[in-house]
Scaffold this active site. Structure first.
Site, PDB file in Angstrom:
ATOM      1  N   LEU A   1       0.807  -1.221   0.000  1.00 25.04           N
ATOM      2  CA  LEU A   1       0.000   0.000   0.000  1.00 25.04           C
ATOM      3  C   LEU A   1       0.842   1.273   0.000  1.00 25.04           C
ATOM      4  CD1 LEU A   1      -2.816  -1.179   2.434  1.00 25.04           C
ATOM      5  CD2 LEU A   1      -3.104  -0.622   0.024  1.00 25.04           C
TER       6      LEU A   1
ATOM      7  N   CYS B   1      -6.481  -4.455   5.490  1.00 27.00           N
ATOM      8  CA  CYS B   1      -5.252  -3.933   6.099  1.00 27.00           C
ATOM      9  C   CYS B   1      -5.019  -4.566   7.470  1.00 27.00           C
ATOM     10  CB  CYS B   1      -5.347  -2.423   6.272  1.00 27.00           C
ATOM     11  SG  CYS B   1      -5.539  -1.521   4.739  1.00 27.00           S
TER      12      CYS B   1
ATOM     13  N   LYS C   1     -14.554  -3.182   0.896  1.00 28.09           N
ATOM     14  CA  LYS C   1     -13.826  -4.177   0.110  1.00 28.09           C
ATOM     15  C   LYS C   1     -13.443  -5.367   0.984  1.00 28.09           C
ATOM     16  CE  LYS C   1     -10.346  -4.589  -3.492  1.00 28.09           C
ATOM     17  NZ  LYS C   1      -9.395  -3.842  -4.348  1.00 28.09           N
TER      18      LYS C   1
ATOM     19  N   GLY D   1      -8.703  -5.042 -13.002  1.00 21.72           N
ATOM     20  CA  GLY D   1      -7.497  -4.825 -12.222  1.00 21.72           C
ATOM     21  C   GLY D   1      -6.223  -5.198 -12.947  1.00 21.72           C
TER      22      GLY D   1
END
Length: 310
Positions: free
Chosen positions: A81, A137, A172, A272
């Site tokens: 990230l 995360c 998500k 993606g």
């Protein structure tokens, strides 16, 4: 010259949890930046939405290299990230997207509950149409466990984000759980306007010659054509478990892929990994949806949503 989808009389407009989209195609977060790098290839304003790379409150450096490994039918990544922080997004990328006339959905990331809220609060005055909350995360508040794997943490982070904004909130989901429908229901109950799935599957690659892993962190997120059957199954399961709309992703590279996700229950899809091999993949997918609809007498793309006959 930047490509646009071809003209059609098919109604392509969909509504993703309060986010109006001119067509059902956006991009997978982290595969398109904020669109600047792709603007020579596709008209970003012609997409249903541009989903930005995940943004955190402050910049993150990301993981050590190597952090990309190509496989026979997909891609492993361990980017970590990396991003310059929310202030840079507000000052540079979001004004650029607004100037293009694009619909911006910001992927929100954080290492703690408070960071998610702080990112949303920082963006409330910015030209943002919706938020995609990345709950894959690590959760520092819970000892590093992935937020999206545990119902109480899902409920907490989504509830806090819900209280921070009236904008559409798309959550998500990670596929790396025992029962993704349980997680989807928790997100819906906490106030999500929609869910997006799947994020990457956990995988690894080994170099037999050196006897070492191909990624510095050994394990990474697996995406691309190989994950599509898993993604389709999870989208179908979730679409039948919740009443909020689903944004489907995982191996979408052509119009037929997108149609399959919509038949499984997705209201919209995200392209993606295909963007890396084909920078016009998004427009190709939109054109492919148009082709399918015209060839099969479909006048409104919404007719496809959940039309799978089992």
């Amino acid at each position: 010259m930047a490509r646009k989808p071809r003209h059609t009389n098919v109604n392509l407009a969909v509504n993703l949890g309060g986010l109006p989209m001119k067509n059902p195609v956006t991009v997978g977060s982290g595969t398109f930046g904020a669109g600047m790098e792709y603007a020579d290839f596709v008209d970003v304003a012609a997409l249903g939405a541009v989903t930005t790379k995940g943004v955190s409150l402050n910049g993150w450096e990301g993981n050590a290299t190597p952090r990309i490994a190509e496989t026979a039918s997909g891609l492993l990544n361990s980017i970590g990230l990396q991003n310059p922080g929310v202030a840079h997004l507000k000052e540079v990328e979001l004004p650029w997207l607004a100037a293009q006339g694009a619909t911006a959905m910001v992927n929100v990331s954080g290492h703690s509950f408070d960071e998610y809220v702080a990112v949303i609060e920082a963006l409330e005055e910015a030209p943002v149409a919706a938020y995609e909350v990345n709950i894959s995360c690590p959760n520092v508040d819970a000892g590093g466990m992935t937020m999206g794997c545990h119902v109480p943490s899902v409920e907490k982070v989504v509830g806090l984000c819900r209280a921070a904004t009236k904008r559409p909130l798309i959550v998500k989901l990670t596929p790396n759980v025992t029962d993704i429908t349980e997680i989807a229901r928790a997100a819906e109950a906490a106030g999500a306007d929609g869910v997006s799935l799947i994020n990457t599957l956990l995988g690894m690659a080994i170099d037999a010659r050196t006897r070492r892993p191909q990624l510095a962190r050994v394990v990474g997120g697996y995406s691309g054509p190989a994950v599509k059957p898993v993604a389709l199954r999870m989208v179908w399961q979730v679409a039948n478990a919740v009443s909020v709309p689903v944004l489907g992703m995982g191996g979408v590279s052509c119009g037929t892929d997108a149609v399959e996700f919509m038949l499984a229950g997705a209201t919209a899809v995200a392209v993606g990994t295909a963007n890396f091999a084909n920078p016009t993949a998004t427009v190709d997918v939109i054109d492919g949806i148009i082709d399918y609809c015209e060839q099969n007498g479909v006048t409104d793309v919404n007719e496809l949503i959940g039309a799978l006959e089992c």
